[in-house]
Design an enzyme around this catalytic site. Structure first.
Site, mmCIF file in Angstrom:
data_model
loop_
_atom_site.group_PDB
_atom_site.id
_atom_site.type_symbol
_atom_site.label_atom_id
_atom_site.label_comp_id
_atom_site.label_asym_id
_atom_site.label_seq_id
_atom_site.Cartn_x
_atom_site.Cartn_y
_atom_site.Cartn_z
ATOM 1 N N HIS A 178 0.751 -1.250 0.041
ATOM 2 C CA HIS A 178 -0.188 -0.068 -0.035
ATOM 3 C C HIS A 178 0.653 1.322 -0.086
ATOM 4 O O HIS A 178 0.651 2.197 -0.862
ATOM 5 C CB HIS A 178 -1.058 0.152 1.012
ATOM 6 C CG HIS A 178 -1.429 1.612 1.426
ATOM 7 N ND1 HIS A 178 -2.439 2.166 0.745
ATOM 8 C CD2 HIS A 178 -1.168 2.296 2.368
ATOM 9 C CE1 HIS A 178 -2.799 3.073 1.060
ATOM 10 N NE2 HIS A 178 -2.136 3.514 2.071
ATOM 11 N N HIS A 201 1.344 4.766 -2.628
ATOM 12 C CA HIS A 201 1.569 6.352 -2.443
ATOM 13 C C HIS A 201 2.852 6.818 -3.313
ATOM 14 O O HIS A 201 2.787 7.788 -3.718
ATOM 15 C CB HIS A 201 1.875 6.465 -1.060
ATOM 16 C CG HIS A 201 0.610 6.494 -0.270
ATOM 17 N ND1 HIS A 201 -0.284 7.846 -0.481
ATOM 18 C CD2 HIS A 201 0.081 6.035 0.651
ATOM 19 C CE1 HIS A 201 -1.413 7.584 0.296
ATOM 20 N NE2 HIS A 201 -1.076 6.370 0.992
ATOM 21 N N GLU A 207 -6.141 9.326 -0.520
ATOM 22 C CA GLU A 207 -6.323 7.996 -0.202
ATOM 23 C C GLU A 207 -7.336 7.283 -1.013
ATOM 24 O O GLU A 207 -7.227 6.219 -1.439
ATOM 25 C CB GLU A 207 -6.617 7.872 1.442
ATOM 26 C CG GLU A 207 -5.476 7.858 2.317
ATOM 27 C CD GLU A 207 -4.206 6.813 2.048
ATOM 28 O OE1 GLU A 207 -4.454 5.883 1.300
ATOM 29 O OE2 GLU A 207 -3.571 6.867 2.782
ATOM 30 N N SER A 252 -4.228 0.496 -4.759
ATOM 31 C CA SER A 252 -3.313 -0.815 -4.071
ATOM 32 C C SER A 252 -3.899 -1.736 -3.466
ATOM 33 O O SER A 252 -3.407 -2.687 -3.049
ATOM 34 C CB SER A 252 -2.213 -0.166 -2.877
ATOM 35 O OG SER A 252 -3.212 0.433 -1.793
#
Length: 291
Positions: free
Chosen positions: A162, A167, A208, A227
């Site tokens: 993730h 990111h 997010e 993700s």
């Protein structure tokens, strides 16, 4: 980045310096003593790290490397279908390895020449003000452990897949990196807990779990969606609301399930105008007026 979720695996350190990651009984790695010991070792790496020093290497097993390869291959195909163009272009710029787990120091070395961002290792929960405030300094806190090999497409907590696949690819974009940075500046600027939580919720529903309209389709740019092997297939069927700072900052979300409510920007320009301007100008008083 899921920092609230990490209460499921709190990290403790005894008087002798021994580090323990407390996994819940429902965690896939709970009954695996080898995995649990590795989690303790990896957490210890983060706790002993000092900002400015090279990040210690986490030594991944063959099974963990295979998890990265499997997830990387599956997400590559899904990104082509579901990710927005800015994210895809940034992913091409960064060129993360697909055949092995990259070390955080390696990710920093790839990322810093592009947008200035570097990674910091996190053992577990990072307080909101520390996590978001570091974004203003071009640092991103990340876990180093990887999910249990028995369930490569599931993790009950944020892992390196993730934190990096989600990111780092976004942070390789100048435009997304600027949004991370201004969100960090907002977190640094506000003083009350309520205002900080409002800032973090806007981050949650954008960087997010954000989506936007592009070329007649709904596309994702949020790291939490991009993700997640499962959630990336479901986001177009969720309850989609227009981008609205007041509503995002006031909405309670469930970190343990797919996000049923998402907020869609009309474009990346629109996201920058709405979320970017909010973070760039918000104060405790202006946020209080929204709540």
């Amino acid at each position: 980045m899921f920092e609230e979720a990490q209460y499921f695996a709190p990290v403790t350190r005894d008087e002798h310096g021994a580090v323990t990651v407390e996994l819940a009984q429902s965690h896939p790695g709970f009954a695996d003593p080898v995995y649990r010991e590795r989690r303790n070792t990896i957490a210890h790496l983060a706790l002993t790290h000092q900002r400015g020093e090279p990040i210690p290497e986490a030594h991944y097993t063959a099974e963990e490397q295979e998890v990265w390869r499997i997830v990387s291959a599956e997400l590559k195909a899904k990104h082509e279908t579901y990710a927005c163009r800015e994210y895809l272009d940034a992913k091409d710029r960064l060129r993360l390895p697909a055949d092995r787990v990259p070390q955080l120091e390696e990710v920093s070395g790839l990322l810093e020449p592009l947008t200035g961002y570097r990674y910091l290792p996190a053992a577990g929960l990072v307080p909101l003000r520390d996590f978001y405030g570091s974004l203003a300094d071009d640092y991103f806190y990340s876990t180093q452990y990887i999910r249990h090999h028995s369930v490569p497409f599931y993790t009950p907590e944020p892992d390196v897949i993730h934190e990096v696949m989600g990111h780092a690819n976004a942070l390789a974009s100048d435009r997304f990196a600027a949004l991370y940075r201004v969100a960090g500046q907002a977190a640094r600027r506000v003083e009350t807990t309520e205002a900080l939580e409002f800032v973090s919720k806007v981050f949650w529903f954008t960087l997010e779990f954000g989506v936007l309209h592009e070329a007649g389709e709904l596309r994702a740019y949020g790291a939490g969606i991009l993700s997640s092997y499962g959630e990336i297939e479901e986001f177009r069927h969720m309850d989609i609301h227009p981008l609205d700072v007041r509503e995002m900052g006031s909405t309670v979300y469930d970190i343990t399930a797919y996000q049923r409510l998402l907020f869609a920007a009309d474009s990346l320009d629109h996201l920058e105008d709405v979320a970017g301007t909010f973070w760039d100008t918000c104060t405790d008083d202006s946020i209080a007026a929204l709540t």
